[in-house]
Design a protein around this motif. Sequence first.
Motif, mmCIF file in Angstrom:
data_model
loop_
_atom_site.group_PDB
_atom_site.id
_atom_site.type_symbol
_atom_site.label_atom_id
_atom_site.label_comp_id
_atom_site.label_asym_id
_atom_site.label_seq_id
_atom_site.Cartn_x
_atom_site.Cartn_y
_atom_site.Cartn_z
ATOM 1 N N SER A 64 -3.590 6.110 -0.322
ATOM 2 C CA SER A 64 -4.740 6.054 0.574
ATOM 3 C C SER A 64 -4.647 4.842 1.499
ATOM 4 N N ASP A 65 -4.934 5.057 2.785
ATOM 5 C CA ASP A 65 -4.879 3.946 3.732
ATOM 6 C C ASP A 65 -5.948 2.904 3.434
ATOM 7 N N THR A 66 -7.141 3.337 2.992
ATOM 8 C CA THR A 66 -8.185 2.361 2.690
ATOM 9 C C THR A 66 -7.837 1.539 1.450
ATOM 10 N N THR A 67 -7.212 2.171 0.468
ATOM 11 C CA THR A 67 -6.798 1.445 -0.730
ATOM 12 C C THR A 67 -5.772 0.379 -0.379
ATOM 13 N N VAL A 68 -4.786 0.779 0.403
ATOM 14 C CA VAL A 68 -3.734 -0.161 0.805
ATOM 15 C C VAL A 68 -4.308 -1.256 1.689
ATOM 16 N N MET A 69 -5.179 -0.877 2.605
ATOM 17 C CA MET A 69 -5.758 -1.851 3.526
ATOM 18 C C MET A 69 -6.593 -2.885 2.777
#
Length: 480
Positions: free
Chosen positions: A174-179
């Motif tokens: 997930s992009d939000t998790t990584v971000m």
Amino acid sequence: MSSSQSPARLPNMIEVLGVMVGFIAIMFLSINVLGLPIQLALFGSWFLVMALGLKLKMSYAAMQEGLIDGIHNGMEAVLVLTTVGALIGTWIAGGIVPSIIYYGLTVMNPQIFLFAAFVICALTSLSTGTSFGTAGTAGVAMMGIGHSFGIPLPLVAGAVISGAYVGDKMSPLSDTTVMTASLCKVNLIDHIRSMMTVSAPAILIASILFLVVGFYYVSGDVDTSRATVAMEALEANFTISPWLLLPAAIVIGLLTRRYPAIPVITFGAVLGSICAWWAQGIGPIDAIRIAYVGNAMQSDVEFLNTLLNRGGIESMLSVVALILFALGLGGLMSQVGILKTISNGFLRWANNPGRLTVSTMLGGFFGNFFGGAAYVSLITASTITEKNYDDQGVDRRVLSRNAEAGGTITTPMVPWTDGGVFMATTLGVSTMAYLPFLWYHMLVIAITILYGYANIAIWKAQPKTEAQDNANTRQNFQTS
């Protein structure tokens, strides 16, 4: 930092509120009135913050430095996103995602439909890392099946969105998790493990709630033909096999064992291309090309067309631009002193783990409410309270967990955010109608606050000054 690089003074709260009002106006006019992309709204907001910086006698060079620093701090998310795009495209083409959906549909039963919808969407989002993709594919199918079962659509939407955000919040793809991990300067797997302390009980309780309510609403003799049609369509267009679940298990296993995310996800994309060539009969060159352009094919089932035509590095470029603009905005707000002013206000109040937790979650909701996007909320949640965690000796894994609870989780709960608009439009149910049934979201928020005030899973870290002293001592020892 020299005086030429710093503002002559911190902005006062009136000036901060003025910038926030202007920010709201730009976001509202750009998105809701003019229909412009959120990327342009964020880009325009740069100059609003710069105007305040100039008023505070700050040089453009210093503001540009802050902007670049903000982008630089989130570049890991950008790099991971490119590999995630390749992974999604090849995993769809290789039959990995279709196999996950297919075996999820095998558990479909009228009595356990809501529970199954929650689990299927959770598995889909965990395997793809996207709540939007999950709602637009499996979620749409669940809405149709739930309608045939006679279950109120807001309730079905609650199960779908709850499941979709399990992966959006928890998946290493997930992009939000990584971000969030990048913004909080926390290892990705450590961030996920920290969230598991909250998400595991939330998933369990939400599953029980959907299961119990499903038995209450659904009778035993209902038509399950829509689920059968979806499974038949998947079988007609893909080779479905339990072996195709192996790449997902390998990638998740490697990430869990703390191998670097970028090479592991890239390796997963390679496995997806191999599966597309070996299991699905796609030519080797086309199987490789899918990593960039994504998968595209046509079937007689609209559900499959929505599911299949996505992925690829190319599909992530607009998200990459969004992240760059959001990170740049966060860097500017930090450099000009806006976040410092807000942080100072929280610092006087957030003097224990419970208040510290609430302040971070309020920061996340603040970003969603005023910024209209999860990316903005994660910046506000993490940046305006991170110093408070360091000063109180609380590990940043707690910060990253709380930032997701206040940022990612609250996104579909606000009607005008990108998540709220997308979910309402895609599922055909208004935000205020499905809001009471976002049980996973509400449980995450409640458990996170409970942990803060009960001092549960609030890990301690060395105070920043002490850690720096120790690092200097080790460096001096090695030098000597």
